[in-house]
Every structure is written in structure tokens, then in C-alpha cells.
Design an enzyme around this catalytic site. Structure first.
Site, short mmCIF file in Angstrom:
data_model
loop_
_atom_site.label_atom_id
_atom_site.label_comp_id
_atom_site.label_asym_id
_atom_site.label_seq_id
_atom_site.Cartn_x
_atom_site.Cartn_y
_atom_site.Cartn_z
N ASN A 13 0.93 -1.29 -0.05
CA ASN A 13 -0.09 -0.02 0.03
C ASN A 13 0.94 1.28 -0.18
OD1 ASN A 13 -1.61 2.11 0.52
ND2 ASN A 13 -2.65 1.20 2.42
N ASN A 22 2.15 5.90 -10.07
CA ASN A 22 0.85 5.69 -10.97
C ASN A 22 -0.11 5.28 -9.97
OD1 ASN A 22 -0.69 5.01 -13.38
ND2 ASN A 22 -0.79 3.22 -12.23
N TYR A 46 -9.34 14.69 -4.46
CA TYR A 46 -8.51 14.13 -5.64
C TYR A 46 -7.70 15.06 -6.30
CZ TYR A 46 -7.67 11.29 -9.89
OH TYR A 46 -7.06 10.68 -11.22
N ALA A 85 -7.00 18.10 -4.93
CA ALA A 85 -5.79 18.79 -4.34
C ALA A 85 -4.68 17.60 -4.38
CB ALA A 85 -6.61 18.88 -2.64
N ILE A 92 -9.55 8.56 -19.22
CA ILE A 92 -9.01 7.75 -19.83
C ILE A 92 -9.74 6.16 -19.51
CG2 ILE A 92 -6.92 6.48 -20.14
CD1 ILE A 92 -6.38 9.24 -20.74
N1 LIG Z 1 -8.50 6.77 -15.63
C1 LIG Z 1 -8.58 8.13 -15.64
O1 LIG Z 1 -9.30 8.67 -16.24
C2 LIG Z 1 -7.40 8.81 -15.14
C3 LIG Z 1 -7.23 10.21 -15.41
C4 LIG Z 1 -6.30 10.89 -14.80
C5 LIG Z 1 -5.46 10.47 -14.01
N2 LIG Z 1 -5.69 9.14 -13.56
C6 LIG Z 1 -4.61 8.67 -12.61
O2 LIG Z 1 -4.02 7.53 -13.40
C7 LIG Z 1 -3.41 6.67 -12.47
C8 LIG Z 1 -3.81 5.19 -12.75
O3 LIG Z 1 -5.31 5.42 -12.99
P1 LIG Z 1 -6.40 3.92 -13.49
O4 LIG Z 1 -7.33 4.63 -13.98
O5 LIG Z 1 -5.53 3.17 -14.54
O6 LIG Z 1 -6.75 3.24 -12.29
P2 LIG Z 1 -7.18 1.87 -11.75
O7 LIG Z 1 -7.41 1.14 -13.09
O8 LIG Z 1 -8.31 2.14 -10.88
O9 LIG Z 1 -6.02 1.28 -11.10
C9 LIG Z 1 -5.40 1.76 -10.07
C10 LIG Z 1 -4.35 0.94 -9.80
O10 LIG Z 1 -3.65 1.49 -8.72
C11 LIG Z 1 -3.52 0.37 -7.64
N3 LIG Z 1 -3.59 1.22 -6.25
C12 LIG Z 1 -4.78 1.52 -5.66
N4 LIG Z 1 -4.45 1.82 -4.47
C13 LIG Z 1 -3.37 1.56 -4.14
C14 LIG Z 1 -2.57 1.69 -3.00
N5 LIG Z 1 -3.11 2.10 -1.87
N6 LIG Z 1 -1.27 1.28 -3.02
C15 LIG Z 1 -0.82 0.73 -4.13
N7 LIG Z 1 -1.27 0.50 -5.17
C16 LIG Z 1 -2.86 0.97 -5.16
C17 LIG Z 1 -4.42 -0.63 -7.87
O11 LIG Z 1 -3.80 -2.02 -7.30
P3 LIG Z 1 -5.04 -3.02 -7.08
O12 LIG Z 1 -5.41 -3.64 -8.50
O13 LIG Z 1 -4.33 -3.90 -6.47
O14 LIG Z 1 -6.26 -2.51 -6.63
C18 LIG Z 1 -4.33 -0.48 -9.52
O15 LIG Z 1 -3.00 -1.40 -10.04
C19 LIG Z 1 -4.20 7.04 -11.05
O16 LIG Z 1 -3.10 7.89 -10.23
C20 LIG Z 1 -5.05 7.84 -11.46
O17 LIG Z 1 -5.61 8.94 -10.51
C21 LIG Z 1 -6.54 8.30 -14.36
#
Ligand SMILES: NC(=O)c1ccc[n+]([C@@H]2O[C@H](COP(=O)([O-])OP(=O)(O)OC[C@H]3O[C@@H](n4cnc5c(N)ncnc54)[C@H](OP(=O)(O)O)[C@@H]3O)[C@@H](O)[C@H]2O)c1
Length: 277
Positions: free
Chosen positions: A80, A107, A172, A174, A217
């Protein structure tokens, strides 16, 4: 994703080139979504990649096997990022298994959306803890190691929401804005440390810290947004569609390459034109 987009994404995720051979990358949240695409892009260029995850062990192992089947070298590490003892353990694990860390991609991220007036203290703290403190926890030991070696790449994954704000996402937004200040400060401190050690002009690849700020995304994080809301989001995006994880990964890969050593402290928006300063 259309066929055209899919082939464009494939052609831009490092397939075929081995520019990162011999490098070790640690990508948090690397088992699915944007993180998985980043792992694939870096491993596809020859890097050994340590993919972090939080709780999804089965999926992490499946992902590892899939990439190994494609000839890539990947290890997976549970932890975590919001807990400093976990991040230290993960960094130690990666150092023990691979001997060095050349690339860190922060990430891992979560959301807990609610309007400001209804937001619980716990929801505020949890999101700040994972999205912002998580990057601090990972950067501290890794940056020390990179400064000692005189080279490295750190990429923090922020969001367009950190640039523009978004209703229901005070926590988020912030946290994601906080990554901009963290990135720019670390970029300055890393350059200062290398200068002090007379290593800024040693012909190496340098030590850079940048942020990539994705727009909306298509991943699990956005999968639950109601269709009506997605349609209204698309109206705010000049390119009229959500992005694909591979479209973020290609920018991260570019920033991690040796030739990107003159780019530091920057925010790379990848958002279909949603944010234009
Ligand atoms: N999707 C979008 O539209 C978007 C837009 C802008 C920015 N982002 C940013 O891009 C990044 C990836 O987003 P995503 O959409 O790919 O998210 P996602 O599909 O929800 O995947 C989240 C990832 O983070 C891991 N994770 C969650 N909490 C964690 C913790 N406390 N410690 C370690 N790992 C943790 C999860 O692991 P588990 O599988 O084990 O839960 C998973 O691998 C994030 O920082 C998000 O804020 C996303």
C-alpha cells in the site's frame, strides 16, 4: 477503441525497440489500467519492470505471466503506497531482486468522490494519502539511490483534474495538484544535488522528474461513470473521446528514454485538448 487507434497505440508503446535494456523500472499500480500499459511499454523496450499493486494478487500474477509469455521480464510487488513501511519494503524487495532502480513511475491512485460539504475527514485523508503521500513515500528512498548513482527518471501520474478542479473531487484534485509542486521541487533538488557532486555535465543521462497529467482515460477508474455523464465529459474534450491507457504510456516511455535528459520539472498533459492553459 477503433482499429486505427489500436494500431496507433501498439505502434507507440515501444514494441520492437530495446532502448531501455538493462534498466530497472518500478511502476506503482502496475497491474491494471494506465499502470499496466506503462509496464508493458517499458518492458517492451527491454526494461526489467517491477509492477506494484495493492490487493489484487491473482490479477497481478496473471498479468506477470502474460507479459512473460511475450518475452518480457516483470516481477510483481504487493504494498500500500499510503503506508511508509510498505513502500520501504517494496523498494528493498526490488533492490534485492534487481540491484538498482533506474525508473520510478508513481501511478497508483484512487478516488472517493463527494461534494466538499459532505466529504468525510477519512475520505479526504485516504485520497491524499494514496495519491500524494504515496508518491512522497516512494520518491524519498528512490531519489536518494538515484542521486548516489547520478542518474534516473521519475514520472508522477497526476490528472487534468489537478489542473482544472472537478466537482465532487476536492480530495483528488488537491492530491493531484500537490504532485505538481512535488515534481518541480524534486526536479530542482535533484539538479542541485547532481551539480554539487559535479555530475551535471558528466555525459550521463541525467536525473529528471516530470509529471504526466492524463485527461479521462478508459480504465476501471472511469468504468462506473454513467453514460450520460461520459457524454457530457466528451463535450468538454476537443477530440470528443476518452483516451486509452496506451496513449498515456507512450508519453511516460518517452520521458524515461535517455534522450529525454533535458526535460525536467514539467507537466505533460495528455487529455485530447481538454485543458489548454
Ligand atoms: N482513468 C482516468 O481517467 C485517469 C485520469 C487521470 C489520471 N488518472 C490517474 O492515473 C493513475 C492510474 O489510474 P487508472 O485509471 O489506471 O486506475 P485503476 O484502473 O483504478 O488502477 C489503479 C491501480 O492503483 C493500484 N492501487 C490503488 N490503491 C493503491 C494503494 N493504496 N497502494 C498501491 N497501489 C494501489 C491498484 O492496485 P490493485 O489492482 O491491487 O487495486 C491498481 O493497480 C491514477 O493515479 C489515477 O489517478 C486516471
Amino acid at each position: 477503441m477503433s482499429e486505427g487507434q489500436r494500431s496507433m497505440a501498439a505502434s507507440t508503446t515501444g514494441e520492437g525497440s530495446q532502448e531501455l535494456e538493462g534498466r530497472v523500472a518500478l511502476v506503482t499500480g502496475g497491474n491494471r489500467g494506465i499502470g499496466a500499459a506503462i509496464v508493458h511499454a517499458l518492458a517492451g523496450e527491454g526494461a526489467t519492470v517491477a509492477a506494484g499493486y495493492s490487493s489484487n494478487s491473482e490479477q497481478a500474477e496473471e498479468f506477470k505471466s502474460k507479459l512473460e509469455g511475450e518475452g518480457m521480464t516483470v516481477t510483481v510487488h504487493q504494498g500500500n503506497v499510503g503506508k511508509v513501511e510498505d513502500t520501504q519494503r517494496v523498494v528493498d524487495e526490488v533492490m534485492d531482486q534487481h540491484g538498482q532502480i533506474d525508473i520510478l513511475v508513481n501511478n497508483a491512485g484512487i478516488t472517493a468522490d463527494k461534494s466538499m460539504i459532505d466529504m468525510e475527514e477519512e475520505e479526504w485523508q485516504r485520497v491524499l494519502n494514496v495519491n500524494l503521500s504515496g508518491a512522497f513515500h516512494m520518491c524519498q528512498p528512490v531519489l536518494r539511490h538515484m542521486i548516489e548513482r547520478g542518474s534516473g527518471r521519475i514520472v508522477n501520474v497526476s490528472s487534468v483534474v489537478g489542473q482544472q478542479g472537478n466537482m465532487g473531487q476536492a480530495n483528488y484534485a488537491a492530491a493531484k495538484s500537490g504532485l505538481f509542486g512535488l515534481t518541480r521541487t524534486l526536479a530542482r533538488e535533484a539538479a542541485f544535488a547532481l551539480g554539487k557532486a559535479d555530475r551535471l555535465e558528466d555525459g550521463g543521462i541525467g536525473l529528471t522528474i516530470n509529471t504526466v497529467a492524463p485527461g479521462f482515460i478508459e480504465t476501471d477508474m472511469t468504468a462506473d461513470i454513467p453514460e450520460k455523464v461520459v457524454d457530457s465529459i466528451k463535450k468538454l474534450i476537443p477530440l470528443s473521446r476518452l483516451g486509452q491507457p496506451e496513449e498515456i504510456a507512450r508519453v511516460v516511455r518517452f520521458l524515461c528514454e535517455d534522450g529525454s535528459g533535458y526535460i525536467t520539472g514539467q507537466i505533460w498533459g495528455v487529455n485530447g485538448g481538454m485543458e489548454m492553459a
